[in-house]
Design a protein around this motif. Structure first.
Motif, PDB file in Angstrom:
ATOM      1  N   LEU A 144      -3.513  -5.659  -5.195  1.00 13.71           N
ATOM      2  CA  LEU A 144      -3.812  -4.232  -5.056  1.00 13.71           C
ATOM      3  C   LEU A 144      -5.170  -3.796  -5.606  1.00 13.71           C
ATOM      4  O   LEU A 144      -5.697  -2.750  -5.226  1.00 13.71           O
ATOM      5  N   LEU A 145      -5.755  -4.604  -6.480  1.00 15.15           N
ATOM      6  CA  LEU A 145      -7.011  -4.226  -7.131  1.00 15.15           C
ATOM      7  C   LEU A 145      -8.095  -3.899  -6.095  1.00 15.15           C
ATOM      8  O   LEU A 145      -8.349  -4.683  -5.182  1.00 15.15           O
ATOM      9  N   GLY A 146      -8.712  -2.736  -6.226  1.00 15.01           N
ATOM     10  CA  GLY A 146      -9.829  -2.382  -5.342  1.00 15.01           C
ATOM     11  C   GLY A 146      -9.440  -1.645  -4.074  1.00 15.01           C
ATOM     12  O   GLY A 146     -10.315  -1.207  -3.315  1.00 15.01           O
ATOM     13  N   TYR A 147      -8.137  -1.494  -3.814  1.00 16.35           N
ATOM     14  CA  TYR A 147      -7.714  -0.762  -2.613  1.00 16.35           C
ATOM     15  C   TYR A 147      -7.886   0.749  -2.825  1.00 16.35           C
ATOM     16  O   TYR A 147      -7.846   1.240  -3.953  1.00 16.35           O
ATOM     17  N   THR A 148      -8.083   1.466  -1.722  1.00 16.17           N
ATOM     18  CA  THR A 148      -8.117   2.929  -1.757  1.00 16.17           C
ATOM     19  C   THR A 148      -6.763   3.437  -1.293  1.00 16.17           C
ATOM     20  O   THR A 148      -6.210   2.920  -0.318  1.00 16.17           O
ATOM     21  N   VAL A 149      -6.237   4.433  -1.999  1.00 16.52           N
ATOM     22  CA  VAL A 149      -4.913   4.975  -1.663  1.00 16.52           C
ATOM     23  C   VAL A 149      -5.081   6.312  -0.938  1.00 16.52           C
ATOM     24  O   VAL A 149      -5.766   7.209  -1.426  1.00 16.52           O
ATOM     25  N   ASP A 150      -4.455   6.413   0.226  1.00  9.84           N
ATOM     26  CA  ASP A 150      -4.430   7.676   0.969  1.00  9.84           C
ATOM     27  C   ASP A 150      -2.964   8.095   1.082  1.00  9.84           C
ATOM     28  O   ASP A 150      -2.177   7.434   1.739  1.00  9.84           O
ATOM     29  N   ASP A 151      -2.603   9.194   0.393  1.00 12.35           N
ATOM     30  CA  ASP A 151      -1.172   9.566   0.380  1.00 12.35           C
ATOM     31  C   ASP A 151      -0.871  10.779   1.258  1.00 12.35           C
ATOM     32  O   ASP A 151       0.153  11.436   1.106  1.00 12.35           O
ATOM     33  N   THR A 152      -1.760  11.092   2.209  1.00 13.11           N
ATOM     34  CA  THR A 152      -1.458  12.199   3.129  1.00 13.11           C
ATOM     35  C   THR A 152      -0.812  11.634   4.388  1.00 13.11           C
ATOM     36  O   THR A 152      -1.414  10.820   5.089  1.00 13.11           O
ATOM     37  N   PRO A 153       0.435  12.020   4.673  1.00 10.84           N
ATOM     38  CA  PRO A 153       1.136  11.449   5.827  1.00 10.84           C
ATOM     39  C   PRO A 153       0.451  11.807   7.148  1.00 10.84           C
ATOM     40  O   PRO A 153      -0.005  12.934   7.335  1.00 10.84           O
ATOM     41  N   LYS A 154       0.356  10.840   8.032  1.00 12.94           N
ATOM     42  CA  LYS A 154      -0.290  11.058   9.341  1.00 12.94           C
ATOM     43  C   LYS A 154       0.730  11.392  10.423  1.00 12.94           C
ATOM     44  O   LYS A 154       0.384  11.773  11.512  1.00 12.94           O
ATOM     45  N   SER A 155       2.018  11.176  10.123  1.00 10.04           N
ATOM     46  CA  SER A 155       3.031  11.334  11.158  1.00 10.04           C
ATOM     47  C   SER A 155       4.169  12.212  10.660  1.00 10.04           C
ATOM     48  O   SER A 155       4.654  12.044   9.536  1.00 10.04           O
ATOM     49  N   ALA A 156       4.595  13.136  11.494  1.00 14.57           N
ATOM     50  CA  ALA A 156       5.723  14.005  11.137  1.00 14.57           C
ATOM     51  C   ALA A 156       7.018  13.198  11.064  1.00 14.57           C
ATOM     52  O   ALA A 156       7.953  13.544  10.346  1.00 14.57           O
ATOM     53  N   ASP A 157       7.072  12.075  11.821  1.00  8.09           N
ATOM     54  CA  ASP A 157       8.273  11.218  11.812  1.00  8.09           C
ATOM     55  C   ASP A 157       8.448  10.524  10.466  1.00  8.09           C
ATOM     56  O   ASP A 157       9.554  10.213  10.055  1.00  8.09           O
ATOM     57  N   LEU A 158       7.314  10.240   9.799  1.00 12.27           N
ATOM     58  CA  LEU A 158       7.373   9.537   8.510  1.00 12.27           C
ATOM     59  C   LEU A 158       6.643  10.381   7.461  1.00 12.27           C
ATOM     60  O   LEU A 158       5.506  10.086   7.073  1.00 12.27           O
ATOM     61  N   PRO A 159       7.277  11.466   6.998  1.00 10.72           N
ATOM     62  CA  PRO A 159       6.592  12.390   6.089  1.00 10.72           C
ATOM     63  C   PRO A 159       6.288  11.814   4.711  1.00 10.72           C
ATOM     64  O   PRO A 159       5.451  12.327   3.991  1.00 10.72           O
ATOM     65  N   HIS A 160       6.979  10.727   4.329  1.00 12.45           N
ATOM     66  CA  HIS A 160       6.783  10.172   2.973  1.00 12.45           C
ATOM     67  C   HIS A 160       5.967   8.885   3.030  1.00 12.45           C
ATOM     68  O   HIS A 160       6.280   7.898   2.379  1.00 12.45           O
ATOM     69  N   SER A 161       4.904   8.911   3.838  1.00  9.13           N
ATOM     70  CA  SER A 161       4.103   7.688   4.008  1.00  9.13           C
ATOM     71  C   SER A 161       2.837   7.726   3.158  1.00  9.13           C
ATOM     72  O   SER A 161       2.407   8.786   2.697  1.00  9.13           O
ATOM     73  N   PHE A 162       2.264   6.530   2.949  1.00 11.46           N
ATOM     74  CA  PHE A 162       0.961   6.420   2.278  1.00 11.46           C
ATOM     75  C   PHE A 162       0.274   5.173   2.809  1.00 11.46           C
ATOM     76  O   PHE A 162       0.902   4.315   3.429  1.00 11.46           O
ATOM     77  N   LYS A 163      -1.042   5.080   2.563  1.00 10.48           N
ATOM     78  CA  LYS A 163      -1.820   4.010   3.175  1.00 10.48           C
ATOM     79  C   LYS A 163      -2.726   3.368   2.131  1.00 10.48           C
ATOM     80  O   LYS A 163      -3.278   4.057   1.266  1.00 10.48           O
ATOM     81  N   LEU A 164      -2.863   2.041   2.218  1.00 11.86           N
ATOM     82  CA  LEU A 164      -3.789   1.311   1.351  1.00 11.86           C
ATOM     83  C   LEU A 164      -4.897   0.727   2.225  1.00 11.86           C
ATOM     84  O   LEU A 164      -4.609   0.048   3.206  1.00 11.86           O
TER      85      LEU A 164
END
Length: 206
Positions: A144-164
């Protein structure tokens, strides 16, 4: 205690691969069998041994290769190979983890799939992904070291999503609820900076 007591059987749906040879199960060629000595789920090749089990009135029972060698008192001549990074048992790390649960996972444009995800205490900067909670080999690991975290969901189907994301690597995850998502993000936000929950606690104490 091997053979003296009935084992706890690992349920079929807790594994996606043979717990001995790590070959994946599929509907046609690999039926699941249980070793009557240790309770592990194994394929037909790995259950092709028989031993007398004390708890079953010394009757001959199907057992896996490892238990067979222990029960008949014969040591396996093959040297234990050094475990690769993926060959760490899920149960081993889940029982001593910072966080573990099922998450939906998507890489690039592949379809979403369910994965048992674990961040172990002894390696709190690495995320391990398994097919099921009792699998003996991880499908993948993400340092995980050095990854950027994006915690804004892109899809209404998956509201609790996040991206690395890290350069061209993009890993998307989705939790079943907001509470679980925040639990994961708390640990991941530390890990991407090279910190662990223990480090954080020490800093707060200091």
């Amino acid at each position: 205690e091997l053979g003296k007591r009935a084992p706890r059987w690992i349920r079929d749906n807790e594994v996606t691969m043979c717990m001995k040879c790590k070959e994946p199960f599929n509907a046609l060629t690999r039926r699941r069998h249980h070793c009557r000595a240790c309770g592990h789920v194994v394929c037909w090749k790995c259950s092709d041994y028989k031993a007398h089990l004390e708890y079953d009135g010394n009757k001959l029972n199907k057992v896996c290769k490892d238990c067979y060698h222990v029960i008949i008192g014969c040591t396996d001549s093959e040297e234990k190979k050094k475990k690769g990074i993926l060959e760490i048992e899920s149960a081993e790390v889940s029982g001593n983890s910072v966080v573990c649960s099922f998450l939906q996972y998507m890489e690039k444009s592949k379809p979403w799939q369910k994965a048992w995800c674990v961040i172990p205490k002894q390696e709190a900067l690495v995320l391990y992904m398994y097919g099921a909670p009792q699998d003996v080999k991880a499908l993948a690991t993400i340092p995980l070291l050095g990854y950027t975290v994006d915690d804004t969901p892109k899809s209404a189907d998956l509201p609790h999503s996040f991206k690395l994301t890290q350069s061209k690597s993009v890993h998307s995850f989705a939790a079943d609820n907001e509470e679980l998502k925040q639990k994961w993000l708390k640990v991941i936000h530390l890990a991407v900076k090279g910190e662990t929950p223990e480090c954080q606690n020490e800093l707060q104490v200091n």
